[in-house]
Design an enzyme around this catalytic site. Structure first.
Site, PDB file in Angstrom:
ATOM      1  N   ARG A  86      11.906  -5.171   5.182  1.00 57.72           N
ATOM      2  CA  ARG A  86      11.678  -3.758   4.830  1.00 57.72           C
ATOM      3  C   ARG A  86      12.558  -2.801   5.640  1.00 57.72           C
ATOM      4  O   ARG A  86      12.768  -2.969   6.814  1.00 57.72           O
ATOM      5  CB  ARG A  86      10.219  -3.414   5.089  1.00 57.72           C
ATOM      6  CG  ARG A  86       9.934  -1.923   5.001  1.00 57.72           C
ATOM      7  CD  ARG A  86       8.487  -1.604   5.044  1.00 57.72           C
ATOM      8  NE  ARG A  86       7.782  -2.205   6.153  1.00 57.72           N
ATOM      9  CZ  ARG A  86       6.470  -2.215   6.261  1.00 57.72           C
ATOM     10  NH1 ARG A  86       5.732  -1.666   5.335  1.00 57.72           N
ATOM     11  NH2 ARG A  86       5.886  -2.787   7.288  1.00 57.72           N
ATOM     12  N   LYS A  88       0.838  -1.214   0.000  1.00 55.68           N
ATOM     13  CA  LYS A  88       0.000   0.000   0.000  1.00 55.68           C
ATOM     14  C   LYS A  88       0.872   1.265   0.000  1.00 55.68           C
ATOM     15  O   LYS A  88       0.673   2.165  -0.804  1.00 55.68           O
ATOM     16  CB  LYS A  88      -0.925   0.027   1.235  1.00 55.68           C
ATOM     17  CG  LYS A  88      -1.807  -1.195   1.391  1.00 55.68           C
ATOM     18  CD  LYS A  88      -2.706  -1.096   2.614  1.00 55.68           C
ATOM     19  CE  LYS A  88      -1.967  -1.090   3.943  1.00 55.68           C
ATOM     20  NZ  LYS A  88      -1.256  -2.341   4.257  1.00 55.68           N
TER      21      LYS A  88
HETATM   22  P1  AP5 Z   1       0.781   0.884   8.876  1.00 54.88           P
HETATM   23  O1  AP5 Z   1       1.957   1.749   8.853  1.00 54.88           O
HETATM   24  O2  AP5 Z   1      -0.419   1.253   8.072  1.00 54.88           O
HETATM   25  O3  AP5 Z   1       1.251  -0.586   8.540  1.00 54.88           O
HETATM   26  P2  AP5 Z   1       0.536  -1.824   7.805  1.00 54.88           P
HETATM   27  O4  AP5 Z   1      -0.868  -1.722   7.379  1.00 54.88           O
HETATM   28  O5  AP5 Z   1       0.877  -2.928   8.695  1.00 54.88           O
HETATM   29  O6  AP5 Z   1       1.124  -1.819   6.427  1.00 54.88           O
HETATM   30  P3  AP5 Z   1       2.604  -1.810   6.092  1.00 54.88           P
HETATM   31  O7  AP5 Z   1       3.147  -0.418   6.127  1.00 54.88           O
HETATM   32  O8  AP5 Z   1       3.310  -2.843   6.908  1.00 54.88           O
HETATM   33  O9  AP5 Z   1       2.560  -2.404   4.595  1.00 54.88           O
HETATM   34  P4  AP5 Z   1       2.301  -1.765   3.196  1.00 54.88           P
HETATM   35  O10 AP5 Z   1       1.115  -2.433   2.599  1.00 54.88           O
HETATM   36  O11 AP5 Z   1       2.316  -0.267   3.222  1.00 54.88           O
HETATM   37  O12 AP5 Z   1       3.597  -2.311   2.423  1.00 54.88           O
HETATM   38  P5  AP5 Z   1       4.870  -1.550   1.831  1.00 54.88           P
HETATM   39  O13 AP5 Z   1       4.490  -0.777   0.633  1.00 54.88           O
HETATM   40  O14 AP5 Z   1       5.623  -0.832   2.900  1.00 54.88           O
HETATM   41  O15 AP5 Z   1       0.248   0.716  10.379  1.00 54.88           O
HETATM   42  C1  AP5 Z   1       1.142   0.440  11.449  1.00 54.88           C
HETATM   43  C2  AP5 Z   1       0.361   0.408  12.765  1.00 54.88           C
HETATM   44  O16 AP5 Z   1      -0.261   1.698  12.990  1.00 54.88           O
HETATM   45  C3  AP5 Z   1      -0.813  -0.583  12.813  1.00 54.88           C
HETATM   46  O17 AP5 Z   1      -0.388  -1.871  13.185  1.00 54.88           O
HETATM   47  C4  AP5 Z   1      -1.720   0.082  13.857  1.00 54.88           C
HETATM   48  O18 AP5 Z   1      -1.253  -0.144  15.160  1.00 54.88           O
HETATM   49  C5  AP5 Z   1      -1.557   1.568  13.563  1.00 54.88           C
HETATM   50  N1  AP5 Z   1      -2.558   2.062  12.584  1.00 54.88           N
HETATM   51  C6  AP5 Z   1      -2.294   2.623  11.363  1.00 54.88           C
HETATM   52  N2  AP5 Z   1      -3.433   2.964  10.755  1.00 54.88           N
HETATM   53  C7  AP5 Z   1      -4.452   2.636  11.589  1.00 54.88           C
HETATM   54  C8  AP5 Z   1      -5.869   2.735  11.506  1.00 54.88           C
HETATM   55  N3  AP5 Z   1      -6.474   3.248  10.413  1.00 54.88           N
HETATM   56  N4  AP5 Z   1      -6.606   2.277  12.549  1.00 54.88           N
HETATM   57  C9  AP5 Z   1      -6.020   1.781  13.675  1.00 54.88           C
HETATM   58  N5  AP5 Z   1      -4.679   1.640  13.807  1.00 54.88           N
HETATM   59  C10 AP5 Z   1      -3.898   2.063  12.778  1.00 54.88           C
HETATM   60  O19 AP5 Z   1       5.711  -2.816   1.337  1.00 54.88           O
HETATM   61  C11 AP5 Z   1       6.332  -3.710   2.237  1.00 54.88           C
HETATM   62  C12 AP5 Z   1       7.722  -4.121   1.700  1.00 54.88           C
HETATM   63  O20 AP5 Z   1       7.546  -4.898   0.525  1.00 54.88           O
HETATM   64  C13 AP5 Z   1       8.604  -2.929   1.282  1.00 54.88           C
HETATM   65  O21 AP5 Z   1       9.938  -3.207   1.630  1.00 54.88           O
HETATM   66  C14 AP5 Z   1       8.455  -2.843  -0.246  1.00 54.88           C
HETATM   67  O22 AP5 Z   1       9.630  -2.359  -0.879  1.00 54.88           O
HETATM   68  C15 AP5 Z   1       8.174  -4.302  -0.610  1.00 54.88           C
HETATM   69  N6  AP5 Z   1       7.223  -4.418  -1.710  1.00 54.88           N
HETATM   70  C16 AP5 Z   1       6.084  -3.714  -1.898  1.00 54.88           C
HETATM   71  N7  AP5 Z   1       5.442  -4.103  -3.003  1.00 54.88           N
HETATM   72  C17 AP5 Z   1       6.199  -5.104  -3.545  1.00 54.88           C
HETATM   73  C18 AP5 Z   1       6.059  -5.940  -4.719  1.00 54.88           C
HETATM   74  N8  AP5 Z   1       5.024  -5.799  -5.552  1.00 54.88           N
HETATM   75  N9  AP5 Z   1       7.008  -6.865  -4.938  1.00 54.88           N
HETATM   76  C19 AP5 Z   1       8.063  -7.006  -4.087  1.00 54.88           C
HETATM   77  N10 AP5 Z   1       8.258  -6.231  -2.980  1.00 54.88           N
HETATM   78  C20 AP5 Z   1       7.321  -5.303  -2.701  1.00 54.88           C
END
Ligand code: AP5
Length: 217
Positions: A127, A13
Site C-alpha cells: 500500500r 475499510k
Molecule cells: P488504521 O489506520 O485504522 O489502520 P488499520 O485498521 O490497520 O487498517 P488499514 O488502514 O491498514 O486497512 P484498511 O482496512 O483501511 O485497508 P485499505 O482500504 O487501506 O489504524 C492504524 C493504527 O492507529 C492502529 O494500529 C492503532 O495503533 C491506531 N488506531 C486507529 N484507530 C484506533 C482505535 N479506534 N483504537 C485504538 N487505536 C487505533 O486497503 C489496503 C490496501 O489494499 C490498499 O492499498 C488498497 O488499495 C488495497 N485494497 C483494498 N481493497 C482491495 C480489494 N478489494 N482488492 C484488492 N486490493 C484492495
C-alpha cells in the site's frame, strides 16, 4: 445514514469508506487518519500515540473515544458518517452507543469485510498513497493510470505508512483478533451486522456495500 466498516488491517475499510463517502455525501471518519494527522502536527495526543502506532498496538480507548465524541458533534456529520477503524474494542463500541443514545440515534449498519490473512498482509505491504491528496494506491491492485502520477491531483509524490511493514503487521493482526473481533458478535447480537466478501475486486466490494446501503434507505 451512519455506518461502521469493520475488518482487520488491510481489509479495505479506508478504500471503501472513501468511495462511499464521495458517492453518498457522507463524512469518512478514520481514527487512524486522525491519529496520523496528530502525530504529524506533533500534538500531545500525537506524541502519545506515535510509539503505540509504530509498534502496531492500539491507542487507549479514552483518547480515541474523545476524538470521535468531539468529531461527530461537528455540523458536517449531521447528514451522516462512515466510521472507519472505530470502534476497535468493546469499550469503544459501548461508548459509541452511549454517545448516540444520548441523541436518540443508533448506527444504521455495521459492514464487516472478510479477507484471508495472507491477502491482508499482501495488501498492507504493497500500500501507498499520494503525499498531496491522500488518494490510496497499491503496488499490484490499484496503480495510478499514468505511472508515478496521482489520478486525482496529478502529484508525483507518494508516501508509505510507518506501520506498513511485515513485523508490525503481525502485532496489528493480533490486536485485531484479541480486541476488535469480539465486535462481530457484539453487532450480530444487536441485529445490524452485514458481512461482505472483501476478497473480491474493489469495485465488486463497493457494489455489495452499496446494495446493503440501498436496502436500508
Ligand atoms: P488504521 O489506520 O485504522 O489502520 P488499520 O485498521 O490497520 O487498517 P488499514 O488502514 O491498514 O486497512 P484498511 O482496512 O483501511 O485497508 P485499505 O482500504 O487501506 O489504524 C492504524 C493504527 O492507529 C492502529 O494500529 C492503532 O495503533 C491506531 N488506531 C486507529 N484507530 C484506533 C482505535 N479506534 N483504537 C485504538 N487505536 C487505533 O486497503 C489496503 C490496501 O489494499 C490498499 O492499498 C488498497 O488499495 C488495497 N485494497 C483494498 N481493497 C482491495 C480489494 N478489494 N482488492 C484488492 N486490493 C484492495
Amino acid at each position: 445514514m451512519k455506518l461502521i466498516l469493520l475488518g482487520p488491517p488491510g481489509a479495505g475499510k479506508g478504500t471503501q469508506a472513501q468511495q462511499l463517502a464521495k458517492k453518498r455525501g457522507l463524512v469518512q471518519l478514520s481514527t487512524g487518519e486522525m491519529l496520523r494527522a496528530a502525530v504529524k502536527a506533533g500534538t500531545e495526543i500525537g506524541l502519545k500515540a506515535k510509539a503505540l502506532m509504530d509498534k502496531g498496538e492500539l491507542v487507549s480507548d479514552d483518547v480515541v473515544v474523545g476524538i470521535i465524541a468531539e468529531r461527530i458533534q461537528q455540523p458536517d456529520c449531521k447528514s451522516g458518517f462512515i466510521l472507519d477503524g472505530f470502534p476497535r474494542t468493546l469499550q469503544q463500541a459501548a461508548a459509541l452507543d452511549k454517545m448516540l443514545e444520548a441523541k436518540g440515534e443508533r448506527m444504521d449498519a455495521v459492514i464487516e469485510l472478510k479477507v484471508d490473512y495472507n491477502r491482508l498482509v499482501e495488501r498492507i505491504v504493497g500500500r501507498y498513497a499520494c503525499a498531496k491528496c491522500g488518494e490510496g494506491y497499491h503496488d499490484r491492485f490499484k496503480r495510478p493510470k499514468v505511472r508515478g502520477v496521482c489520478d486525482v491531483c496529478g502529484s508525483t509524490e507518494f508516501t508509505r505508512r510507518a506501520d506498513d511493514n511485515a513485523e508490525t503487521v503481525t502485532t496489528r493482526m493480533i490486536a485485531y483478533y484479541r480486541e476488535t473481533s469480539p465486535l462481530i458478535g457484539y453487532y450480530f447480537c444487536r441485529g445490524n451486522l452485514h458481512a461482505v466478501d472483501g476478497m473480491a475486486p474493489i469495485e465488486e466490494v463497493g457494489a455489495a456495500i452499496e446494495g446493503i446501503v440501498d436496502s436500508l434507505a
